[in-house]
Design a protein around this motif. Structure first.
Motif, short mmCIF file in Angstrom:
data_model
loop_
_atom_site.label_atom_id
_atom_site.label_comp_id
_atom_site.label_asym_id
_atom_site.label_seq_id
_atom_site.Cartn_x
_atom_site.Cartn_y
_atom_site.Cartn_z
N ILE A 226 0.84 -1.21 0.00
CA ILE A 226 0.00 0.00 0.00
C ILE A 226 0.87 1.25 0.00
CG2 ILE A 226 -1.77 1.24 1.29
CD1 ILE A 226 -2.78 -1.29 0.01
N PHE A 227 2.00 1.16 0.69
CA PHE A 227 2.94 2.28 0.72
C PHE A 227 3.46 2.56 -0.70
CE2 PHE A 227 7.46 3.50 2.15
CZ PHE A 227 7.13 4.83 2.21
N HIS A 228 3.80 1.50 -1.41
CA HIS A 228 4.29 1.69 -2.78
C HIS A 228 3.17 2.21 -3.67
CE1 HIS A 228 7.22 1.42 -5.87
NE2 HIS A 228 6.57 0.52 -6.58
N LEU A 229 1.96 1.75 -3.41
CA LEU A 229 0.80 2.26 -4.15
C LEU A 229 0.72 3.78 -4.00
CD1 LEU A 229 -2.74 0.68 -3.89
CD2 LEU A 229 -2.45 3.12 -3.94
N MET A 230 0.93 4.24 -2.78
CA MET A 230 0.81 5.68 -2.52
C MET A 230 1.94 6.46 -3.19
SD MET A 230 0.76 7.61 1.12
CE MET A 230 2.52 7.71 1.24
N THR A 231 3.17 6.02 -2.95
CA THR A 231 4.29 6.79 -3.53
C THR A 231 4.24 6.72 -5.06
OG1 THR A 231 5.74 4.87 -3.40
CG2 THR A 231 5.79 6.38 -1.56
N HIS A 232 3.85 5.56 -5.57
CA HIS A 232 3.74 5.42 -7.03
C HIS A 232 2.70 6.38 -7.58
CE1 HIS A 232 1.84 3.54 -10.61
NE2 HIS A 232 3.07 3.52 -11.01
N ALA A 233 1.59 6.53 -6.86
CA ALA A 233 0.56 7.46 -7.32
C ALA A 233 1.15 8.85 -7.48
CB ALA A 233 -0.61 7.48 -6.35
N PHE A 234 1.99 9.24 -6.52
CA PHE A 234 2.58 10.59 -6.59
C PHE A 234 3.52 10.72 -7.78
CE2 PHE A 234 2.15 10.66 -1.71
CZ PHE A 234 0.83 11.01 -1.84
#
Lengths: 668, 99
Positions: A337-345
């Motif tokens: 989920i953390f990677h999901l968030m940073t990737h979104a940015f």
């Protein structure tokens, strides 16, 4: 206000925005659509922050709140509610979706301003955000399917947004069809869950299934595999990935929002949401992890050779989602989920920068034509480099921490899971390479004609042609309007990109191994009963992993520098040396051809067979035989219908007499 | 008097009616013969009712009379209509239902 009240507000604002723009766009000046749309999503973001704060106010074990607006259906054992589940996982997703969406709406107010479909665009965009939030907040599988299908439709509408462009409508249909395949998987999974457990609410299902299923029992594995079909179709994983590169036909903000930051992460969310089921079916989870690994490597290799700027980023998205799928499948929920968030940015940032570059190139998307934009567009170049560094996992950027956390977790579980760590690090090298293939090509080098034009204060005006086929196209419907826009001259675009660039740099620090772990603490409310969640790699291995990841990023960027800057002729020589490999990658591992051969052709053959044999011979045969039999039988009996009334009377009397005789004989 | 006599009379009446229906061609006569057959039935019903001393036969006979009245209304109506449209008053020539 309670967290669930905020949850309802999160859903309300985008829906209201979409309807308001859709109904009001004829009466109000066109610009208002953009501001209403942006404000609606901004308010949803505020509500998401409200939900976040009110969850923080609760003790960690009471952070799963449900609320139901009304019952769709209650009858024998079936209870379907319009219910939402507000818990740390859905709130994190809401924050990411609404936050990134707000910025992308802001970007679009400038980027799409010359488009004739401006209001339509924002209405669709708001509807998409509503659907995505419905998918995320749904409290049961039925509402999840509703959101899931809405998202598929919104994606179709936005990919085909420039509907006079043939390739765009074809891409929209392709995306929709593949998404519907996923929907079917999800619906079947829901049926199976109901048959086994007798409920649809997430919390009930998860509670019951722990007692109902044995580990790796056939039915739970089947449920998980069907869920995976849905997840893979939405998240563009092999073999359902071919729609994502084609989806780049849509406007660039759409690519940034839907096909990078939000919609394609729905599969990751689904696996994380249904983690109690996947932990009961480790086989299915392992299959998911392997598919994720295959996708991340295949997509990274294709990204090495594609020349369309947006498609490179699209393949990169597939690859990064592969990391997330690996993460949530092996139990690294926080990291996934953390990677999901940073990737979104950083991926939204990259797409926005790409949109700005494409604007300067007058719609041309071929990176072979781009070079030397550093002086012409310093801000866009900076954004491209920051996004590229975050994507490559350059030390201290956000992607550095999130990607490595997944891979370290894989190594920590050991055994077979080492494959994921090794494959992930290998692909990290490729990632860094292709990220800077874009970066160096576009930013460095001798300025191309279009870059010089921007430096002179003008903007290149190319012929409006389809970047995929080179066909001329009319500008009646957009193709971002009759004019292009670049970030340097549009404050809206600049602000959006600036905020995302800052987030791409600093977002990694909320989850430093052993230091902040903010993400992990917050998500605990959703995953506390999971054993895998509580596996935490030691700080030593975490920092070793970060070291390896950093080295991979340096190596990839270094090789990219060598190939594209230091020795410019090298690419041509490499290409001619490895003609076969290059061709293979350029044809995207022949996936389109394979699907054409394995699915499309047999389907056409089956259709022709059905028409020629089943329809013409079998069905028509049955019909004509029945009709013939009836006609023959009619001919046989029609002789009796003489029309002589007295003959009928004789038959009646004779019949009665015969009956009377019969009864007399029987009774005596 | 024994019930048999009534039954024999009833049978004779019925046979006469049936023969009339089968042999005559005039619709009017066919209708009259049908009435004859119905009343033969009535006679048998009443004879049995008297011999068993119950009322059921009387009730049936009344119903038959009602039905017969209706039948006469419809039948005579048809014959009048045929006459007005100058159709041949001959049952053998009314063969519109030939298959």
């Amino acid at each position: 206000m309670s967290a669930t009240a905020f949850g309802w507000l999160i859903l309300l604002f985008p829906l209201a925005g979409s309807i308001l723009i859709g109904l009001g766009h004829r009466r109000w000046p066109a610009k208002t659509a953009g501001w209403i749309g942006t404000a609606a999503i901004g308010l949803a973001f505020a509500a998401a922050i409200g939900a976040f704060l009110s969850l923080l106010g609760e003790p960690a074990e009471e952070r799963q709140l449900t609320s139901s607006a009304w019952d769709y259906a209650t009858s024998v054992g079936l209870d379907i509610q319009l219910g939402i589940l507000v818990d740390p996982l859905s709130v994190v997703m809401c924050l990411v979706v609404t936050g990134v969406s707000t910025l992308i709406h802001l970007y679009s107010t400038a980027y799409m301003v010359s488009d004739k479909g401006y209001a339509r665009f924002f209405s669709y965009l708001n509807f998409f955000v509503f659907s995505m939030l419905l998918l995320v907040l749904a409290g049961n599988f039925v509402l999840l399917i509703v959101g899931w299908a809405f998202v598929g439709f919104a994606s179709y509408a936005l990919i085909s947004f420039w509907y006079r462009r043939g390739t765009a409508t074809a891409a929209g249909m392709k995306a929709f069809v593949i998404n519907v395949v996923g929907d079917i998987g999800l619906v079947l999974a829901a049926f199976l869950i109901f048959r086994e457990v007798g409920a649809f609410e997430y919390l009930t299902v998860f509670e019951e299934s722990r007692e109902h299923f044995e580990t790796n029992e056939g039915s739970i594995v089947a449920i998980c595999l069907l869920l995976l079909v849905g997840a893979f179709a939405k998240s563009a994983q092999i073999p359902f990935h071919t729609w994502l590169p084609d989806a780049m036909e849509g406007p660039t903000p759409v690519s940034a929002l839907i096909h990078a930051a939000t919609m394609v992460t729905a599969g990751v969310y689904l696996i994380a949401r249904a983690h109690p089921l996947f932990e009961l079916a480790p086989t299915a989870a392992d299959i998911a992890a392997f598919v994720g690994l295959a996708t991340l490597i295949v997509a990274a290799t294709i990204a090495l050779v594609v020349t369309d700027l947006k498609r490179i980023i699209a393949y990169s998205t597939m690859s990064q989602i592969g990391y997330m799928i690996v993460g949530v499948s092996i139990g690294a929920y926080t990291a996934g989920i953390f990677h999901l968030m940073t990737h979104a940015f950083f991926k939204a940032l990259l797409f926005m920068a790409a949109g700005s570059v494409i604007g300067a190139m007058a719609g041309n998307q071929n990176i072979d034509r781009m070079s030397g934009f550093r002086r012409a567009m310093p801000f866009t170049s900076l954004a491209l480099i920051v996004g590229g560094l975050a994507l490559a996992g350059f030390p201290l950027m956000s992607g550095f921490f999130s990607k490595d956390e997944i891979l370290v977790f894989a190594a920590e579980r050991g055994g077979m899971y080492w494959i994921f760590a090794i494959g992930g690090y290998a692909a990290a090298f490729l990632t860094a390479f292709y990220a800077f293939r874009i970066g160096f090509r576009v930013v460095l080098g001798e300025p191309c004609e279009e870059a010089k034009e921007v430096e002179r204060g003008g903007l290149a005006h190319g012929e409006h042609e389809n970047p995929a086929t080179g066909e001329k196209e009319d500008t009646e419907v957009g193709f971002p309007g009759s004019e292009h826009h670049i970030a340097e001259r549009a404050p809206g675009m600049k602000i959006a990109m600036g905020v995302l660039a800052m987030l791409s740099i600093v977002a990694g620090f909320i989850q430093l191994p052993g230091v902040t772990a903010g993400m992990e603490h917050f998500l605990e409310g959703s995953f506390e009963e999971s054993e895998l969640f509580h596996i935490v790699p030691s700080e030593g291995s975490a920092y070793t992993g970060l070291l390896i990841g950093g080295l991979m990023a340096f190596a990839g960027i270094g090789v990219a520098y060598l190939v594209y800057v230091a020795r410019p002729g090298l690419t041509g020589r490499l290409r001619s040396r490895m003609e076969g490999v290059h061709g293979f990658l350029q044809r995207k591992w022949y996936f389109d051809e394979a699907i054409d051969f394995l699915v499309y052709r047999p389907a056409i053959k089956l259709g022709q067979f059905s028409n020629n044999v089943i329809e013409r011979v079998v069905v028509d045969g049955i019909v004509s035989v029945t009709a013939g039999a009836v006609r023959e039988a009619g001919l046989l009996v029609r002789g009796a219908q003489s029309g002589f009334v007295r003959a009928y009377a004789l038959l009646v009397l004779g019949g009665f007499a015969a009956l009377a005789l019969y009864f007399l004989v029987v009774s005596s | 008097m024994a019930v048999e006599w009534y039954l024999v009379l009833s049978a004779l009446l019925f046979a006469t009616g049936a023969a009339g229906v089968l042999l005559r061609r005039s619709p009017l006569v066919v209708l009259l013969c049908l009435e004859l057959m119905l009343n033969a039935g009535n006679l048998a019903l009443l004879a049995f009712a008297r011999s068993t001393g119950t009322e059921d036969g009387h009730v049936f006979a009344l119903v038959v009379i009602v039905v017969a009245a209706c039948e006469v209304v419809v039948g005579l109506g048809l014959i009048v209509a045929m006459f007005r449209r100058r159709l041949p008053l001959n049952v053998d020539e009314l063969r519109g239902l030939k298959g």
